[in-house]
Scaffold this motif. Structure first.
Motif, PDB file in Angstrom:
ATOM      1  N   TYR A  16       0.953  -1.391  -0.016  1.00  0.00           N
ATOM      2  CA  TYR A  16      -0.043  -0.020   0.036  1.00  0.00           C
ATOM      3  C   TYR A  16       0.907   1.207  -0.134  1.00  0.00           C
ATOM      4  O   TYR A  16       0.379   2.319  -0.541  1.00  0.00           O
ATOM      5  CB  TYR A  16      -0.986   0.184   1.251  1.00  0.00           C
ATOM      6  N   ALA A  19       1.435   1.325  -3.922  1.00  0.00           N
ATOM      7  CA  ALA A  19       0.267   1.739  -4.690  1.00  0.00           C
ATOM      8  C   ALA A  19      -0.246   2.927  -4.268  1.00  0.00           C
ATOM      9  O   ALA A  19      -0.722   3.659  -5.098  1.00  0.00           O
ATOM     10  CB  ALA A  19      -0.719   0.649  -4.417  1.00  0.00           C
ATOM     11  N   GLY A  20      -0.219   3.514  -2.812  1.00  0.00           N
ATOM     12  CA  GLY A  20      -0.820   4.716  -2.566  1.00  0.00           C
ATOM     13  C   GLY A  20      -0.124   5.711  -3.145  1.00  0.00           C
ATOM     14  O   GLY A  20      -0.519   6.786  -3.497  1.00  0.00           O
ATOM     15  N   LYS A  23      -0.606   6.709  -6.795  1.00  0.00           N
ATOM     16  CA  LYS A  23      -1.878   7.299  -6.883  1.00  0.00           C
ATOM     17  C   LYS A  23      -1.814   8.742  -6.537  1.00  0.00           C
ATOM     18  O   LYS A  23      -2.341   9.460  -6.994  1.00  0.00           O
ATOM     19  CB  LYS A  23      -3.045   6.405  -5.935  1.00  0.00           C
ATOM     20  N   VAL A  24      -1.091   8.972  -5.416  1.00  0.00           N
ATOM     21  CA  VAL A  24      -0.981  10.335  -4.947  1.00  0.00           C
ATOM     22  C   VAL A  24      -0.001  11.034  -5.836  1.00  0.00           C
ATOM     23  O   VAL A  24      -0.022  12.332  -6.089  1.00  0.00           O
ATOM     24  CB  VAL A  24      -0.300  10.267  -3.495  1.00  0.00           C
ATOM     25  N   ARG A  47      -6.480  10.512  -5.883  1.00  0.00           N
ATOM     26  CA  ARG A  47      -5.795  11.001  -4.970  1.00  0.00           C
ATOM     27  C   ARG A  47      -6.121  10.684  -3.393  1.00  0.00           C
ATOM     28  O   ARG A  47      -5.404  10.232  -2.559  1.00  0.00           O
ATOM     29  CB  ARG A  47      -5.638  12.469  -4.961  1.00  0.00           C
ATOM     30  N   GLY A  50      -5.389   6.911  -3.021  1.00  0.00           N
ATOM     31  CA  GLY A  50      -4.055   6.761  -2.480  1.00  0.00           C
ATOM     32  C   GLY A  50      -3.734   7.401  -1.328  1.00  0.00           C
ATOM     33  O   GLY A  50      -2.739   6.662  -0.519  1.00  0.00           O
ATOM     34  N   THR A  51      -4.231   8.644  -0.655  1.00  0.00           N
ATOM     35  CA  THR A  51      -4.044   8.900   0.607  1.00  0.00           C
ATOM     36  C   THR A  51      -4.274   7.970   1.743  1.00  0.00           C
ATOM     37  O   THR A  51      -3.814   7.733   2.756  1.00  0.00           O
ATOM     38  CB  THR A  51      -4.584  10.317   0.848  1.00  0.00           C
ATOM     39  N   GLU A  53      -4.693   4.664   1.377  1.00  0.00           N
ATOM     40  CA  GLU A  53      -3.733   3.654   1.263  1.00  0.00           C
ATOM     41  C   GLU A  53      -2.626   4.028   2.186  1.00  0.00           C
ATOM     42  O   GLU A  53      -2.180   3.008   2.880  1.00  0.00           O
ATOM     43  CB  GLU A  53      -3.745   3.215  -0.084  1.00  0.00           C
TER      44      GLU A  53
END
Length: 121
Positions: A16, A19-20, A23-24, A47, A50-51, A53
């Motif tokens: 995570y 992956a997070g 995304k961020v 976003r 992602g945050t 995660e």
């Protein structure tokens, strides 16, 4: 049980964080090749996921490590499981049933981590 918790929590946290973080930090165009669903979801939502995660990864490790509110680790694991339920729903709604294997594995790992977290609190 405690060793099993730390193994599953560390593996989930590592996944995570990666992956997070993507995304961020990455743009929609950069995410598109590996996450086809980002073209149908507004980037602020990507976003936010992602945050969440990243926070979930921190929540799996920091509370039990510091001994401060260790129940937050269970909440983090449950939250990450819910993210995967949402991921499965998105893939199924897009007709991508063949792509839910990773989501199911992460869901099972998150539920197992929550269960192990309850056992060690």
């Amino acid at each position: 049980m405690e060793i099993a918790y730390w193994i599953t929590a560390a593996l989930l946290a590592a996944f995570y964080l990666y992956a997070g973080g993507m995304k961020v930090a990455r743009s929609q165009e950069q995410l598109q090749p590996m996450m086809g669903w980002v073209d149908t979801v507004p980037m602020p939502l990507v976003r936010t996921i992602g945050t969440l995660e990243l926070l979930g990864a921190a929540g799996l490790i920091l509370p039990p490590l510091t001994g401060i509110a260790p129940w937050l680790a269970v909440a983090a694991a449950i939250g990450l499981a819910l993210i995967q339920v949402g991921g499965i729903a998105v893939h199924l709604s897009r007709g991508e049933a063949r792509l839910i294997g990773l989501n199911i594995a992460l869901l099972v790992a998150a539920v197992a981590t929550a269960w192990l977290g309850i056992a060690i609190i």
